[in-house]
Motif scaffolding. Structure first.
Motif, PDB file in Angstrom:
ATOM      1  N   GLN A 142       0.748  -1.224  -0.062  1.00  0.00           N
ATOM      2  CA  GLN A 142      -0.117   0.076  -0.038  1.00  0.00           C
ATOM      3  C   GLN A 142       0.895   1.325   0.049  1.00  0.00           C
ATOM      4  O   GLN A 142       2.011   1.204   0.480  1.00  0.00           O
ATOM      5  N   PRO A 143       0.293   2.308  -0.254  1.00  0.00           N
ATOM      6  CA  PRO A 143       1.218   3.641  -0.487  1.00  0.00           C
ATOM      7  C   PRO A 143       1.605   3.980   0.984  1.00  0.00           C
ATOM      8  O   PRO A 143       1.174   3.616   1.975  1.00  0.00           O
ATOM      9  N   LYS A 144       2.597   4.709   0.972  1.00  0.00           N
ATOM     10  CA  LYS A 144       3.554   5.068   2.097  1.00  0.00           C
ATOM     11  C   LYS A 144       3.056   6.108   2.704  1.00  0.00           C
ATOM     12  O   LYS A 144       2.524   7.303   2.034  1.00  0.00           O
ATOM     13  N   THR A 145       2.765   6.098   4.107  1.00  0.00           N
ATOM     14  CA  THR A 145       2.077   7.124   4.740  1.00  0.00           C
ATOM     15  C   THR A 145       3.139   8.292   5.291  1.00  0.00           C
ATOM     16  O   THR A 145       2.765   9.592   5.220  1.00  0.00           O
ATOM     17  N   PHE A 146       4.351   7.983   5.657  1.00  0.00           N
ATOM     18  CA  PHE A 146       5.320   9.014   5.937  1.00  0.00           C
ATOM     19  C   PHE A 146       6.512   8.927   5.095  1.00  0.00           C
ATOM     20  O   PHE A 146       7.680   8.365   5.416  1.00  0.00           O
ATOM     21  N   TYR A 147       6.251   9.338   3.818  1.00  0.00           N
ATOM     22  CA  TYR A 147       7.283   9.187   2.823  1.00  0.00           C
ATOM     23  C   TYR A 147       8.302  10.030   3.353  1.00  0.00           C
ATOM     24  O   TYR A 147       8.595  11.020   3.808  1.00  0.00           O
ATOM     25  N   ARG A 148       9.717   9.108   2.975  1.00  0.00           N
ATOM     26  CA  ARG A 148      11.047   9.998   3.226  1.00  0.00           C
ATOM     27  C   ARG A 148      11.385  10.097   4.716  1.00  0.00           C
ATOM     28  O   ARG A 148      12.254  10.950   5.318  1.00  0.00           O
ATOM     29  N   ALA A 149      10.441   9.653   5.586  1.00  0.00           N
ATOM     30  CA  ALA A 149      10.893   9.856   7.052  1.00  0.00           C
ATOM     31  C   ALA A 149      12.002   9.361   7.457  1.00  0.00           C
ATOM     32  O   ALA A 149      12.430   8.104   7.020  1.00  0.00           O
ATOM     33  N   LYS A 150      12.981   9.916   8.187  1.00  0.00           N
ATOM     34  CA  LYS A 150      14.324   9.436   8.641  1.00  0.00           C
ATOM     35  C   LYS A 150      14.265   8.419   9.842  1.00  0.00           C
ATOM     36  O   LYS A 150      13.829   8.880  11.089  1.00  0.00           O
ATOM     37  N   ILE A 151      14.565   7.386   9.402  1.00  0.00           N
ATOM     38  CA  ILE A 151      14.677   6.147  10.638  1.00  0.00           C
ATOM     39  C   ILE A 151      16.143   5.858  10.849  1.00  0.00           C
ATOM     40  O   ILE A 151      16.886   5.607   9.915  1.00  0.00           O
ATOM     41  N   LEU A 152      16.578   5.746  12.017  1.00  0.00           N
ATOM     42  CA  LEU A 152      17.717   5.252  12.442  1.00  0.00           C
ATOM     43  C   LEU A 152      17.811   3.699  12.855  1.00  0.00           C
ATOM     44  O   LEU A 152      16.670   3.441  13.827  1.00  0.00           O
ATOM     45  N   LEU A 153      18.337   2.808  12.185  1.00  0.00           N
ATOM     46  CA  LEU A 153      18.120   1.544  12.363  1.00  0.00           C
ATOM     47  C   LEU A 153      19.417   0.943  13.154  1.00  0.00           C
ATOM     48  O   LEU A 153      20.644   0.948  12.605  1.00  0.00           O
ATOM     49  N   VAL A 154      19.358   0.499  14.343  1.00  0.00           N
ATOM     50  CA  VAL A 154      20.637  -0.053  15.217  1.00  0.00           C
ATOM     51  C   VAL A 154      20.625  -1.393  15.481  1.00  0.00           C
ATOM     52  O   VAL A 154      19.700  -1.782  16.249  1.00  0.00           O
ATOM     53  N   ASP A 155      21.382  -2.243  14.907  1.00  0.00           N
ATOM     54  CA  ASP A 155      21.498  -3.681  15.326  1.00  0.00           C
ATOM     55  C   ASP A 155      23.008  -4.292  14.992  1.00  0.00           C
ATOM     56  O   ASP A 155      23.449  -3.465  14.065  1.00  0.00           O
ATOM     57  N   ASP A 156      23.393  -5.071  15.727  1.00  0.00           N
ATOM     58  CA  ASP A 156      24.920  -5.380  15.666  1.00  0.00           C
ATOM     59  C   ASP A 156      24.982  -6.525  14.657  1.00  0.00           C
ATOM     60  O   ASP A 156      25.932  -6.987  14.215  1.00  0.00           O
ATOM     61  N   GLU A 157      23.738  -7.398  14.153  1.00  0.00           N
ATOM     62  CA  GLU A 157      23.650  -8.118  13.244  1.00  0.00           C
ATOM     63  C   GLU A 157      23.398  -7.609  11.987  1.00  0.00           C
ATOM     64  O   GLU A 157      22.647  -7.236  11.489  1.00  0.00           O
ATOM     65  N   GLN A 158      24.570  -7.920  11.239  1.00  0.00           N
ATOM     66  CA  GLN A 158      24.605  -7.406   9.636  1.00  0.00           C
ATOM     67  C   GLN A 158      23.486  -7.795   8.850  1.00  0.00           C
ATOM     68  O   GLN A 158      22.854  -6.963   8.028  1.00  0.00           O
ATOM     69  N   ALA A 159      23.142  -9.133   8.868  1.00  0.00           N
ATOM     70  CA  ALA A 159      22.076  -9.545   7.814  1.00  0.00           C
ATOM     71  C   ALA A 159      20.709  -9.010   8.363  1.00  0.00           C
ATOM     72  O   ALA A 159      20.059  -8.457   7.436  1.00  0.00           O
ATOM     73  N   ILE A 160      20.394  -8.673   9.762  1.00  0.00           N
ATOM     74  CA  ILE A 160      19.448  -8.143  10.105  1.00  0.00           C
ATOM     75  C   ILE A 160      19.336  -6.647   9.661  1.00  0.00           C
ATOM     76  O   ILE A 160      18.251  -5.976   8.932  1.00  0.00           O
ATOM     77  N   LEU A 161      20.572  -5.851   9.885  1.00  0.00           N
ATOM     78  CA  LEU A 161      20.675  -4.335   9.463  1.00  0.00           C
ATOM     79  C   LEU A 161      20.427  -4.291   8.046  1.00  0.00           C
ATOM     80  O   LEU A 161      19.704  -3.519   7.510  1.00  0.00           O
ATOM     81  N   HIS A 162      20.890  -5.288   7.004  1.00  0.00           N
ATOM     82  CA  HIS A 162      20.924  -4.927   5.964  1.00  0.00           C
ATOM     83  C   HIS A 162      19.498  -5.080   5.392  1.00  0.00           C
ATOM     84  O   HIS A 162      19.045  -4.559   4.279  1.00  0.00           O
ATOM     85  N   GLY A 163      18.985  -6.189   5.768  1.00  0.00           N
ATOM     86  CA  GLY A 163      17.633  -6.860   5.390  1.00  0.00           C
ATOM     87  C   GLY A 163      16.500  -5.876   5.647  1.00  0.00           C
ATOM     88  O   GLY A 163      15.911  -5.448   4.718  1.00  0.00           O
ATOM     89  N   LEU A 164      16.448  -5.205   6.958  1.00  0.00           N
ATOM     90  CA  LEU A 164      15.431  -4.294   7.361  1.00  0.00           C
ATOM     91  C   LEU A 164      15.736  -3.038   6.404  1.00  0.00           C
ATOM     92  O   LEU A 164      14.769  -2.341   6.091  1.00  0.00           O
ATOM     93  N   LYS A 165      16.988  -2.563   6.084  1.00  0.00           N
ATOM     94  CA  LYS A 165      17.392  -1.440   5.605  1.00  0.00           C
ATOM     95  C   LYS A 165      16.821  -1.557   4.044  1.00  0.00           C
ATOM     96  O   LYS A 165      15.914  -0.472   3.643  1.00  0.00           O
ATOM     97  N   ARG A 166      16.878  -2.410   3.389  1.00  0.00           N
ATOM     98  CA  ARG A 166      16.463  -2.834   2.213  1.00  0.00           C
ATOM     99  C   ARG A 166      14.757  -2.924   2.075  1.00  0.00           C
ATOM    100  O   ARG A 166      14.106  -2.050   1.341  1.00  0.00           O
ATOM    101  N   GLN A 167      14.249  -3.394   3.266  1.00  0.00           N
ATOM    102  CA  GLN A 167      12.650  -3.447   3.079  1.00  0.00           C
ATOM    103  C   GLN A 167      12.064  -2.190   3.472  1.00  0.00           C
ATOM    104  O   GLN A 167      11.110  -1.756   2.864  1.00  0.00           O
ATOM    105  N   LEU A 168      12.817  -1.275   4.318  1.00  0.00           N
ATOM    106  CA  LEU A 168      12.032  -0.129   4.601  1.00  0.00           C
ATOM    107  C   LEU A 168      12.531   1.045   3.773  1.00  0.00           C
ATOM    108  O   LEU A 168      11.581   1.827   3.502  1.00  0.00           O
ATOM    109  N   THR A 169      13.561   0.821   3.200  1.00  0.00           N
ATOM    110  CA  THR A 169      13.891   1.735   1.873  1.00  0.00           C
ATOM    111  C   THR A 169      12.851   1.397   0.874  1.00  0.00           C
ATOM    112  O   THR A 169      12.370   2.430   0.266  1.00  0.00           O
ATOM    113  N   ALA A 170      12.379   0.347   0.560  1.00  0.00           N
ATOM    114  CA  ALA A 170      11.599   0.089  -0.583  1.00  0.00           C
ATOM    115  C   ALA A 170      10.176   0.659  -0.314  1.00  0.00           C
ATOM    116  O   ALA A 170       9.381   1.135  -1.015  1.00  0.00           O
ATOM    117  N   GLN A 171       9.802   0.871   1.114  1.00  0.00           N
ATOM    118  CA  GLN A 171       8.606   1.390   1.617  1.00  0.00           C
ATOM    119  C   GLN A 171       8.683   3.049   1.499  1.00  0.00           C
ATOM    120  O   GLN A 171       7.575   3.750   2.018  1.00  0.00           O
TER     121      GLN A 171
END
Length: 249
Positions: A5-34
């Motif tokens: 569905q359409p994004k409600t808060f387009y380009r809102a700045k989110i800081l993602l903090v995690d020491d597991e690189q797989a989670i960090l990169h996976g969530l970054k990819r998914q949220l950037t796509a949103q």
């Protein structure tokens, strides 16, 4: 709303903090796509530097990290930096106590791993919406909270249901006021107890349950299926009051 569905808060700045690189990169990819603007940090110190350099609109914070963990980051953000940016903590199921500690330190919400993208997006939307509303309310003569059934008059220190004043004790009103002024935020048992009775009562959860039950009897249309005061099992309560046009978002 689902991930397509359409994004409600387009380009809102989110800081993602995690020491597991797989989670960090996976969530970054998914949220950037949103449509979100995602910055990342792999430890607590990096997170604090990023917050100072480029303040985010929301922080997704893993609790268990080596060195400075999520609790330390939450404390630094709230107590040292005096920053009220929404913080959603990400925790494993066995980290229940740390989750409560993070909420007591000022985190706004939590998600238990593993979680789905739709659930994460919903929590992000609520946190951003709440921050925007609070920002506008802080700059206005905000004197009441309510909907078509329930009104909490912050000036007269009273509550009304369907236009009729409710007979609340001072403690019941204080609990209701505190919850309502933090609408949609998870408020822990300790936070509620300290707000109404002070620090010496911070562990009296059964005491609190009795008051919440009595309060629901007075404000809810159906106390057995509460609309306003929602229980977060083992953690605390959340005051839910739909914002106008929520269903359109």
């Amino acid at each position: 709303m689902n991930a397509n569905q359409p994004k409600t808060f387009y380009r809102a700045k989110i800081l993602l903090v995690d020491d597991e690189q797989a989670i960090l990169h996976g969530l970054k990819r998914q949220l950037t796509a949103q449509g979100y603007d995602i910055r990342t940090a792999s430890n607590g110190l990096e997170a604090l530097e990023e917050i100072k350099k480029n303040p985010p609109e929301l922080i997704l914070l893993d609790l268990m990290m080596p060195g400075m963990d999520g609790l330390d980051v939450t404390y630094e953000v709230r107590s040292k930096l005096r920053n009220n940016v929404p913080i959603i903590v990400l925790s494993a199921r066995e980290e229940e106590q740390k989750k409560v500690e993070a909420l007591d330190l000022g985190a706004d919400d939590y998600l238990t791993k593993p979680f789905g993208l739709d659930e994460l997006l919903a929590r992000i939307r609520v946190a951003l919406r709440r921050a925007q509303r609070k920002s506008s309310e802080d700059g206005s003569n905000f004197s009441s909270i309510g909907d078509e059934h329930l009104t909490i008059d912050l000036t007269r220190h009273q509550a009304l249901r369907d236009g009729k004043e409710l007979k609340l004790t001072p403690k019941q009103y204080e609990l209701l006021r505190y919850l309502a002024q933090n609408r949609d935020k998870l408020i822990t048992h300790r936070m509620l107890l300290q707000s109404a009775w002070g620090p010496t009562y911070s562990n009296e959860t059964q005491y609190l349950h009795v008051y919440i039950r009595q309060l629901r009897q007075k404000i809810e249309l159906d106390p057995a299926n509460p609309r306003y005061i929602l229980t977060e099992p083992g953690l605390g309560y959340r005051f839910h009051l739909p914002y106008p046009h929520d269903e359109e978002n």
